[in-house]
Design a protein around this motif. Sequence first.
Motif, mmCIF file in Angstrom:
data_model
loop_
_atom_site.group_PDB
_atom_site.id
_atom_site.type_symbol
_atom_site.label_atom_id
_atom_site.label_comp_id
_atom_site.label_asym_id
_atom_site.label_seq_id
_atom_site.Cartn_x
_atom_site.Cartn_y
_atom_site.Cartn_z
ATOM 1 N N LEU A 19 1.056 -0.990 -0.045
ATOM 2 C CA LEU A 19 0.106 0.169 0.096
ATOM 3 C C LEU A 19 0.637 1.198 -0.427
ATOM 4 O O LEU A 19 0.942 2.080 0.253
ATOM 5 N N GLN A 20 1.950 1.380 -0.355
ATOM 6 C CA GLN A 20 2.977 2.205 -0.979
ATOM 7 C C GLN A 20 2.765 3.419 -1.260
ATOM 8 O O GLN A 20 3.238 4.071 -1.115
ATOM 9 N N TYR A 21 1.582 3.491 -1.881
ATOM 10 C CA TYR A 21 1.335 4.719 -2.983
ATOM 11 C C TYR A 21 -0.455 5.398 -2.119
ATOM 12 O O TYR A 21 -0.412 6.573 -2.032
ATOM 13 N N LEU A 22 -0.996 4.526 -1.383
ATOM 14 C CA LEU A 22 -1.598 5.187 -0.376
ATOM 15 C C LEU A 22 -1.171 6.084 0.868
ATOM 16 O O LEU A 22 -0.682 6.156 1.444
ATOM 17 N N PRO A 23 -2.369 7.185 1.028
ATOM 18 C CA PRO A 23 -1.746 7.958 1.762
ATOM 19 C C PRO A 23 -2.016 7.192 3.247
ATOM 20 O O PRO A 23 -2.235 6.417 3.530
ATOM 21 N N GLY A 24 -1.226 8.199 4.388
ATOM 22 C CA GLY A 24 -1.505 7.165 5.163
ATOM 23 C C GLY A 24 0.088 6.303 6.267
ATOM 24 O O GLY A 24 1.332 6.837 5.230
ATOM 25 N N GLU A 25 0.232 7.291 7.120
ATOM 26 C CA GLU A 25 1.651 6.223 8.124
ATOM 27 C C GLU A 25 1.906 4.402 7.946
ATOM 28 O O GLU A 25 0.288 4.282 8.024
ATOM 29 N N THR A 26 2.480 4.012 7.610
ATOM 30 C CA THR A 26 2.820 2.663 7.666
ATOM 31 C C THR A 26 2.488 2.295 8.796
ATOM 32 O O THR A 26 1.180 0.894 7.752
ATOM 33 N N VAL A 27 2.925 2.663 10.198
ATOM 34 C CA VAL A 27 1.979 1.639 11.333
ATOM 35 C C VAL A 27 0.566 1.852 11.094
ATOM 36 O O VAL A 27 -0.483 0.688 11.198
ATOM 37 N N VAL A 28 -0.246 3.027 10.224
ATOM 38 C CA VAL A 28 -1.956 3.005 10.795
ATOM 39 C C VAL A 28 -2.249 1.903 9.199
ATOM 40 O O VAL A 28 -3.370 1.465 9.485
ATOM 41 N N LYS A 29 -2.051 2.220 8.011
ATOM 42 C CA LYS A 29 -2.037 1.167 7.347
ATOM 43 C C LYS A 29 -1.808 -0.041 7.881
ATOM 44 O O LYS A 29 -2.674 -1.023 7.143
ATOM 45 N N GLY A 30 -0.791 -0.463 8.415
ATOM 46 C CA GLY A 30 -0.569 -1.986 8.806
ATOM 47 C C GLY A 30 -1.544 -2.213 10.525
ATOM 48 O O GLY A 30 -1.757 -2.926 10.140
ATOM 49 N N SER A 31 -1.821 -1.304 10.944
ATOM 50 C CA SER A 31 -3.738 -1.323 11.562
ATOM 51 C C SER A 31 -4.702 -1.759 10.273
ATOM 52 O O SER A 31 -4.991 -2.649 11.458
ATOM 53 N N ALA A 32 -4.530 -1.399 9.406
ATOM 54 C CA ALA A 32 -5.824 -1.532 9.061
ATOM 55 C C ALA A 32 -5.898 -2.484 8.434
ATOM 56 O O ALA A 32 -6.423 -3.499 8.150
ATOM 57 N N LEU A 33 -4.582 -3.119 7.343
ATOM 58 C CA LEU A 33 -4.426 -4.597 7.130
ATOM 59 C C LEU A 33 -4.833 -5.628 7.499
ATOM 60 O O LEU A 33 -6.000 -6.159 7.851
ATOM 61 N N ARG A 34 -4.555 -5.111 9.884
ATOM 62 C CA ARG A 34 -4.850 -6.268 10.475
ATOM 63 C C ARG A 34 -5.987 -6.317 10.975
ATOM 64 O O ARG A 34 -7.263 -7.453 10.609
ATOM 65 N N ALA A 35 -7.168 -5.501 10.836
ATOM 66 C CA ALA A 35 -7.703 -5.178 10.703
ATOM 67 C C ALA A 35 -9.146 -6.099 9.699
ATOM 68 O O ALA A 35 -10.212 -6.731 10.578
ATOM 69 N N VAL A 36 -8.892 -5.696 8.729
ATOM 70 C CA VAL A 36 -9.215 -6.326 7.357
ATOM 71 C C VAL A 36 -9.323 -8.085 7.564
ATOM 72 O O VAL A 36 -10.023 -8.078 7.498
ATOM 73 N N GLU A 37 -7.568 -8.237 8.155
ATOM 74 C CA GLU A 37 -7.610 -9.665 8.060
ATOM 75 C C GLU A 37 -8.542 -10.409 8.926
ATOM 76 O O GLU A 37 -8.729 -11.765 9.076
ATOM 77 N N ALA A 38 -8.769 -9.731 9.756
ATOM 78 C CA ALA A 38 -9.399 -9.867 11.066
ATOM 79 C C ALA A 38 -11.086 -10.275 10.787
ATOM 80 O O ALA A 38 -11.959 -10.890 11.797
ATOM 81 N N ILE A 39 -11.609 -9.890 9.810
ATOM 82 C CA ILE A 39 -12.861 -10.049 9.111
ATOM 83 C C ILE A 39 -12.792 -11.310 9.058
ATOM 84 O O ILE A 39 -12.549 -12.335 8.000
ATOM 85 N N GLU A 40 -14.271 -11.923 9.676
ATOM 86 C CA GLU A 40 -14.085 -13.553 9.490
ATOM 87 C C GLU A 40 -15.225 -13.498 8.131
ATOM 88 O O GLU A 40 -14.812 -14.687 7.438
ATOM 89 N N ASP A 41 -16.159 -12.663 7.612
ATOM 90 C CA ASP A 41 -16.748 -13.043 6.283
ATOM 91 C C ASP A 41 -15.720 -13.258 5.041
ATOM 92 O O ASP A 41 -15.080 -11.599 4.856
ATOM 93 N N GLU A 42 -15.925 -14.272 4.470
ATOM 94 C CA GLU A 42 -14.260 -13.693 3.750
ATOM 95 C C GLU A 42 -14.784 -13.580 2.326
ATOM 96 O O GLU A 42 -13.583 -12.325 2.040
ATOM 97 N N ALA A 43 -15.675 -13.393 2.359
ATOM 98 C CA ALA A 43 -16.238 -12.262 0.984
ATOM 99 C C ALA A 43 -15.794 -10.475 1.146
ATOM 100 O O ALA A 43 -15.571 -10.359 0.815
ATOM 101 N N THR A 44 -16.364 -10.469 2.507
ATOM 102 C CA THR A 44 -16.277 -9.013 2.244
ATOM 103 C C THR A 44 -14.568 -8.797 2.941
ATOM 104 O O THR A 44 -14.504 -7.934 2.559
ATOM 105 N N ARG A 45 -13.656 -9.873 3.454
ATOM 106 C CA ARG A 45 -12.907 -9.121 3.907
ATOM 107 C C ARG A 45 -11.821 -9.279 2.203
ATOM 108 O O ARG A 45 -10.975 -8.391 2.032
ATOM 109 N N THR A 46 -11.906 -9.884 1.535
ATOM 110 C CA THR A 46 -11.709 -10.012 0.511
ATOM 111 C C THR A 46 -11.763 -8.961 -0.517
ATOM 112 O O THR A 46 -11.603 -8.407 -1.431
#
Length: 123
Positions: A19-46
Motif C-alpha cells: 500500500l505504498q502509494y496510499l496516503p497515511g503512515e505505514t503503522v496506521v496502514k498496517g493496523s488497517a490491514l490487520r483489521a481487514v484480515e480479522a474480518i470473518e466474512d471471507e467475501a467482505t475481507r476479500t
Amino acid sequence: EEREQRLSAEFSKRADSDLQYLPGETVVKGSALRAVEAIEDEATRTALLEMLGAGNKAMGDSGHFRELGIEGATDQGEALEKATALAKEKVAKGDFDNISAARAQVWRENKGLYEDYQREQAS
C-alpha cells in the motif's frame, strides 16, 4: 506483548510494500490491514483487500509520485536509486519499518549522496 509487536511489524512491512502509494503512515496502514484480515466474512475481507489494492495501484499509476521519486518511478535519478537501495537494506535488516524512514536516514548518513540527489532534481 512480543507477539503483538511481531504482528504489528509484519503488517507494517506488508503495508509498506502493498500500500505504498496510499496516503497515511505505514503503522496506521498496517493496523488497517490487520483489521481487514480479522474480518470473518471471507467475501467482505476479500472485497476490502481488493479495493485497497486497486486504490494503491490507481495512485501508483497516476504518476503523482514520480517527481518525488517513490519506488517504481521510471525517471528516478541515480542518487535516488542508490539511496533507495541502501534504504531497502536497512528495512531488510530490521533497522526500519518502512522505506521512507530508512531513506531519510540514508540521506542523513550520506550528505554527498543527498547533494547529488538535489542536483539531479534541479536539472
